[in-house]
Design an enzyme around this catalytic site. Sequence first.
Site, short mmCIF file in Angstrom:
data_model
loop_
_atom_site.label_atom_id
_atom_site.label_comp_id
_atom_site.label_asym_id
_atom_site.label_seq_id
_atom_site.Cartn_x
_atom_site.Cartn_y
_atom_site.Cartn_z
CE LYS A 296 -4.37 -1.49 1.49
NZ LYS A 296 -5.43 -1.52 2.87
CE LYS B 241 -9.10 -11.73 -3.17
NZ LYS B 241 -8.49 -11.29 -1.94
CE LYS C 297 -13.47 -1.62 -3.67
NZ LYS C 297 -13.27 -2.41 -2.62
#
Length: 339
Positions: free
Chosen positions: A120, A202, A205
């Site tokens: 991140k 995977k 969104k």
Amino acid sequence: MPVTNETEKKKVIFSAIQPSGTITLGNYLGALRNWIGLQDEYDCVFALADLHTITVRQEPAKFRQNTLEAYALLLACGIDVEKSLFFIQSHVHTHAELAWILNCYTQFGELSRMTQFKDKSAKHADNINVGLFAYPSLMAADILLYQADMVPVGADQKQHLELSRDIAQRFNGLYSPTFTVPEPYIPQTGARVMSLQDPAKKMSKSDENVNGWVAVLDKPEDILRKFKRAVTDSDGRIAYGPGKDGVNNLMGIYSCITGKTNAQIEAEFDGKGYGDFKTAVAEAVIAHLTPIREKFTQYIADKAYLEQCYTKSAQQALAVSNRTLRKVMKKIGFIPKPF
Ligand code: TRP
């Protein structure tokens, strides 16, 4: 009020998801649907982890809407506030308080090693805030406040759960047994749903290709279109096997929804083509999601009902979690809170 009923002594399960936007078929089949099935056997505590969500900058109106919609959608999926606690994390102040305390029992080095933090901070290089760094100690607080025995987590959260266990054990060792050390809960069913466009990845969104993912609230025609465009292979057989990621993924989804085994699915589509199979998967998904979408529409229009549900759960969650927080503070040596 299951968690407060100590005569039954069911095991406690804690889990949470972030209300950070669209909930996909992958989130649903991989996590949420399993939560629903746990509610009879366990004392379940579920939260919308909105404090975690602000580690990435949010637009206020959108954030508020995402949170309320996620709450309504999870109710629509079958979370039952008569059986389980289901609240919004920021409504229960013990989470932020215990998180601060646990920060002081968590090492800089431990948090630096978290792969999600590394990922991140690479992705949000302009906002590597302390919250992003301390994210796992807030997760530990979530779990440990409820003395959870088990935590259903996906692969991406396993390292954080490991750290929660380390923190719990460390605290218990420094003082005396205070926290239940949580175990990962591995569900018997549930699929790892992959992208319909790139089945090596995977379903997510954040995938730029919107045909790669299906949202739980997608319209039936969009679901059908996305499945019809799903990537398969040139083999042409509906059979599970190596090198057939696209077909394997569709079989996984179909099996998860219908309860059929791979052998049953292979028999059902023997001699048929991918077109028929993809339509059948889409129809099964649509039939499963339609009542959820209808319930969602009903709940989201009834703000008073939503408020009643999350308020009641937050009050119960506060009572349960305060018991742990007070114990912790007493052991550390704080003057007991006057109120
Ligand atoms: N970090 C988790 C996620 O993004 C959500 C979460 C917050 C969580 N607190 C938790 C999951 C405690 C399990 C236990 O998926």
